[in-house]
Enzyme design. Structure first.
Site, PDB file in Angstrom:
ATOM      1  N   GLN A  28      15.038  -2.920 -30.561  1.00 10.50           N
ATOM      2  CA  GLN A  28      14.344  -3.620 -31.974  1.00 10.50           C
ATOM      3  C   GLN A  28      14.843  -4.284 -32.822  1.00 10.50           C
ATOM      4  OE1 GLN A  28      11.162  -3.852 -31.139  1.00 10.50           O
ATOM      5  NE2 GLN A  28      10.328  -2.799 -29.391  1.00 10.50           N
ATOM      6  N   ASP A  82      13.230   7.537 -34.999  1.00  8.78           N
ATOM      7  CA  ASP A  82      12.752   7.960 -35.397  1.00  8.78           C
ATOM      8  C   ASP A  82      12.679   9.702 -36.085  1.00  8.78           C
ATOM      9  OD1 ASP A  82      10.176   6.075 -35.049  1.00  8.78           O
ATOM     10  OD2 ASP A  82      10.592   6.824 -32.595  1.00  8.78           O
ATOM     11  N   GLN A  85      15.499   8.605 -38.910  1.00 12.30           N
ATOM     12  CA  GLN A  85      14.822   8.450 -40.250  1.00 12.30           C
ATOM     13  C   GLN A  85      15.224   9.181 -41.446  1.00 12.30           C
ATOM     14  OE1 GLN A  85      11.795   5.920 -39.438  1.00 12.30           O
ATOM     15  NE2 GLN A  85      12.350   4.219 -37.897  1.00 12.30           N
ATOM     16  N   HIS A 107       6.449   2.039 -36.011  1.00 11.18           N
ATOM     17  CA  HIS A 107       6.045   3.211 -34.958  1.00 11.18           C
ATOM     18  C   HIS A 107       5.310   3.690 -36.692  1.00 11.18           C
ATOM     19  CE1 HIS A 107       5.362   5.776 -32.377  1.00 11.18           C
ATOM     20  NE2 HIS A 107       5.881   6.154 -31.901  1.00 11.18           N
ATOM     21  N   GLY A 133      12.330  -3.900 -26.787  1.00 11.80           N
ATOM     22  CA  GLY A 133      13.146  -4.749 -27.814  1.00 11.80           C
ATOM     23  C   GLY A 133      13.661  -5.613 -26.832  1.00 11.80           C
ATOM     24  N   ASP A 190       0.638   5.995 -29.024  1.00  9.37           N
ATOM     25  CA  ASP A 190       1.835   6.037 -28.145  1.00  9.37           C
ATOM     26  C   ASP A 190       2.480   7.067 -27.847  1.00  9.37           C
ATOM     27  OD1 ASP A 190       4.206   3.725 -28.310  1.00  9.37           O
ATOM     28  OD2 ASP A 190       5.134   5.267 -29.065  1.00  9.37           O
ATOM     29  N   GLU A 231       8.832  -2.734  -4.948  1.00  6.81           N
ATOM     30  CA  GLU A 231       7.857  -3.343  -4.746  1.00  6.81           C
ATOM     31  C   GLU A 231       6.767  -2.285  -5.878  1.00  6.81           C
ATOM     32  OE1 GLU A 231       5.553  -0.784  -1.522  1.00  6.81           O
ATOM     33  OE2 GLU A 231       4.276  -2.860  -1.194  1.00  6.81           O
ATOM     34  N   SER A 252      -3.568  -3.302   2.007  1.00  6.18           N
ATOM     35  CA  SER A 252      -4.049  -3.454   2.340  1.00  6.18           C
ATOM     36  C   SER A 252      -5.813  -2.551   2.316  1.00  6.18           C
ATOM     37  CB  SER A 252      -3.511  -2.806   3.320  1.00  6.18           C
ATOM     38  OG  SER A 252      -2.811  -1.584   4.131  1.00  6.18           O
TER      39      SER A 252
HETATM   40  P1  NDP Z   1      18.334   2.349 -31.407  1.00  4.35           P
HETATM   41  O1  NDP Z   1      18.031   3.434 -30.749  1.00  4.35           O
HETATM   42  O2  NDP Z   1      17.513   1.189 -30.735  1.00  4.35           O
HETATM   43  O3  NDP Z   1      17.866   2.422 -32.672  1.00  4.35           O
HETATM   44  C1  NDP Z   1      20.102   2.389 -32.692  1.00  4.35           C
HETATM   45  C2  NDP Z   1      19.626   1.866 -34.372  1.00  4.35           C
HETATM   46  O4  NDP Z   1      19.910   2.943 -35.527  1.00  4.35           O
HETATM   47  C3  NDP Z   1      21.993   1.476 -33.726  1.00  4.35           C
HETATM   48  O5  NDP Z   1      21.391   0.467 -35.479  1.00  4.35           O
HETATM   49  C4  NDP Z   1      22.022   2.356 -34.774  1.00  4.35           C
HETATM   50  O6  NDP Z   1      23.062   2.632 -34.929  1.00  4.35           O
HETATM   51  C5  NDP Z   1      21.153   2.846 -35.923  1.00  4.35           C
HETATM   52  N1  NDP Z   1      21.006   4.679 -35.836  1.00  4.35           N
HETATM   53  C6  NDP Z   1      21.444   5.443 -34.156  1.00  4.35           C
HETATM   54  N2  NDP Z   1      20.702   6.853 -35.661  1.00  4.35           N
HETATM   55  C7  NDP Z   1      21.752   6.225 -36.630  1.00  4.35           C
HETATM   56  C8  NDP Z   1      22.025   7.568 -38.237  1.00  4.35           C
HETATM   57  N3  NDP Z   1      22.038   8.754 -37.598  1.00  4.35           N
HETATM   58  N4  NDP Z   1      22.553   7.082 -38.778  1.00  4.35           N
HETATM   59  C9  NDP Z   1      21.862   5.997 -38.970  1.00  4.35           C
HETATM   60  N5  NDP Z   1      22.484   4.763 -38.194  1.00  4.35           N
HETATM   61  C10 NDP Z   1      21.463   5.045 -36.942  1.00  4.35           C
HETATM   62  O7  NDP Z   1      15.834   2.939 -31.732  1.00  4.35           O
HETATM   63  P2  NDP Z   1      14.768   1.587 -31.538  1.00  4.35           P
HETATM   64  O8  NDP Z   1      14.709  -0.638 -31.682  1.00  4.35           O
HETATM   65  O9  NDP Z   1      14.703   1.857 -29.781  1.00  4.35           O
HETATM   66  O10 NDP Z   1      13.498   2.101 -31.682  1.00  4.35           O
HETATM   67  C11 NDP Z   1      13.598   1.780 -33.704  1.00  4.35           C
HETATM   68  C12 NDP Z   1      11.851   1.880 -33.760  1.00  4.35           C
HETATM   69  O11 NDP Z   1      11.318   1.184 -33.228  1.00  4.35           O
HETATM   70  C13 NDP Z   1      11.565   3.589 -33.293  1.00  4.35           C
HETATM   71  O12 NDP Z   1      10.534   3.383 -34.379  1.00  4.35           O
HETATM   72  C14 NDP Z   1      10.704   2.696 -32.530  1.00  4.35           C
HETATM   73  O13 NDP Z   1       9.912   3.795 -32.624  1.00  4.35           O
HETATM   74  C15 NDP Z   1      10.510   1.634 -32.386  1.00  4.35           C
HETATM   75  N6  NDP Z   1       9.706   1.020 -30.997  1.00  4.35           N
HETATM   76  C16 NDP Z   1      11.357   1.151 -30.251  1.00  4.35           C
HETATM   77  C17 NDP Z   1      10.928   0.013 -29.372  1.00  4.35           C
HETATM   78  C18 NDP Z   1      11.009   0.092 -27.773  1.00  4.35           C
HETATM   79  O14 NDP Z   1      10.825  -0.116 -26.871  1.00  4.35           O
HETATM   80  N7  NDP Z   1      12.591   0.641 -27.963  1.00  4.35           N
HETATM   81  C19 NDP Z   1       8.945   0.008 -29.118  1.00  4.35           C
HETATM   82  C20 NDP Z   1       8.071  -0.425 -29.782  1.00  4.35           C
HETATM   83  C21 NDP Z   1       8.922   0.111 -31.192  1.00  4.35           C
HETATM   84  P3  NDP Z   1      24.307   2.920 -34.973  1.00  4.35           P
HETATM   85  O15 NDP Z   1      24.984   2.016 -34.078  1.00  4.35           O
HETATM   86  O16 NDP Z   1      25.428   3.257 -36.478  1.00  4.35           O
HETATM   87  O17 NDP Z   1      24.303   4.928 -34.838  1.00  4.35           O
END
Ligand code: NDP
Length: 334
Positions: A28, A82, A85, A107, A133, A190, A231, A252
């Site tokens: 995202q 999440d 976080q 979220h 994303g 969700d 499909e 069908s």
């Molecule tokens: P990602 O798993 O893609 O997030 C990855 C990011 O988080 C990278 O920048 C990564 O950096 C960082 N990260 C992961 N672990 C750590 C850590 N321990 N310390 C510091 N940085 C960390 O997340 P999403 O984009 O999937 O989700 C983000 C938010 O969006 C969430 O709240 C999710 O619920 C919400 N959301 C997601 C959707 C989706 O389809 N994916 C849809 C709608 C909402 P690093 O390389 O340093 O690990």
């Protein structure tokens, strides 16, 4: 009925001269950061110094440490998994958020479960795209947009709604409609939809495969019928276009009758008892507690489950069918 907001209800001018810090540059984070930059906002990125950080540089973004980006941001979009976080917030952000900043989540999870408690002087809001994303970026570039849920939990500045809607607009989330929601509603619906929808579809696929293969039918043909042919992609597209029931008309008459006459036998209304148990686990926080423990245990149960499912014959067959479908017409079997 919930309020719905469109582009005309949001004004990007409220973000003029504000620094928008995207914390986390993953699925995202990257898409939303690129969309907001294309919408003319001043976007910076906060990330650990790893491959995502390098990606941000390659995209022409200005990455900083999470702590630095938090300190600079007037608007903070907190976009990392999440379950990580709360720890990241406590360690790198809690002491650095500016008074009057607007902390936006993708979220409702950590605010609903109270695992993050922002200070009183900060706006707390949600812009949750109902889209993966990659789709957030693609549908922004194509002009299509995607539905979004928006909420304000804490309006410290009196400007929280205007800022939230402006961010929703800047990522492309008010083009076809942003629905007003709450952190609780977004989180519960969700999680419930992904656990029940995704979980039951996985179980139903495995059961269907096993039943037909045990009855003597070719596993590859069965896999193709189930989802291998692609499909299903068209079926899901048609559901979105015409609706769940009307899209049946594209099948069908035999298929339509088979589906309608068997649906309730397969998942009888009594199954709702199980659904309510799963819903209670989500609403009470029991699932969130389980998931937090899972993270502490380095996702060991998740890895075990993935390995167990991975041993199923279906996935061996899936590999073969995918290879066969990628084969060029002039290639023959060895
Ligand atoms: P990602 O798993 O893609 O997030 C990855 C990011 O988080 C990278 O920048 C990564 O950096 C960082 N990260 C992961 N672990 C750590 C850590 N321990 N310390 C510091 N940085 C960390 O997340 P999403 O984009 O999937 O989700 C983000 C938010 O969006 C969430 O709240 C999710 O619920 C919400 N959301 C997601 C959707 C989706 O389809 N994916 C849809 C709608 C909402 P690093 O390389 O340093 O690990």
């Amino acid at each position: 009925m919930a309020r719905r907001f469109y582009d005309g209800d949001a004004d990007l001018a409220v973000l003029k001269d504000q620094v928008v810090a995207v914390i986390g540059y993953g699925n995202q984070g990257r898409s939303q950061a690129l969309n907001m930059r294309d919408s003319g906002l001043d976007v910076i990125v906060g990330n650990r110094g790893d491959s995502y950080y390098e990606q941000a540089i390659a995209d022409g973004m200005t990455p900083h440490s999470i702590a630095e980006a938090t300190a600079q941001g007037d608007i903070l979009l907190f976009l990392m998994p999440d379950e990580v976080q709360p720890e990241v917030y406590q360690e790198h952000m809690a002491d650095r958020i500016k008074d009057g900043a607007c902390l936006i989540f993708g979220h409702g999870y950590n605010i609903f479960y109270e695992t993050i408690r922002p200070p009183d002087a900060v706006d707390v809001a949600m812009v949750a795209p109902k889209m993966i994303g990659e789709g957030v970026r693609r549908r922004f570039e194509s002009g299509e947009g995607f539905p979004t849920l928006v909420a304000v939990e804490q309006d410290a500045t009196g400007n929280a709604w205007a800022r939230t809607l402006a961010v929703a607009k800047a990522i492309g989330g008010t083009r076809i409609g942003a629905w007003e929601s709450t952190f609780e509603e977004e989180t519960v619906t969700d999680l419930f939809a992904e656990q029940v929808g995704g979980g039951s579809s996985l179980a139903a696929t495995l059961n269907t495969f096993e039943t037909l293969v045990e009855a003597g039918y070719d596993p590859e043909v069965v896999q193709l019928e189930l989802y291998g042919s692609g499909e299903m992609v068209e079926v899901v597209r048609s559901v979105r276009e015409y609706g769940l029931l009307d899209s049946l008309k594209l099948h069908s008459p035999t298929s339509q009758y088979g589906q309608l006459s068997r649906a309730r036998r397969l998942v009888p209304t009594e199954a709702k008892e199980t659904l309510n148990v799963i819903l209670d686990e989500i609403r009470s926080g029991a699932f969130a507690e389980e998931w937090a423990k899972e993270r502490e245990a380095d996702y060991s149960n998740m890895e075990r489950l993935r390995a167990e499912f991975g041993e199923h014959l279906l996935f061996e067959v899936e590999r073969k069918v995918r290879e066969a479908l990628e084969r060029k017409p002039d290639q023959t079997d060895e």
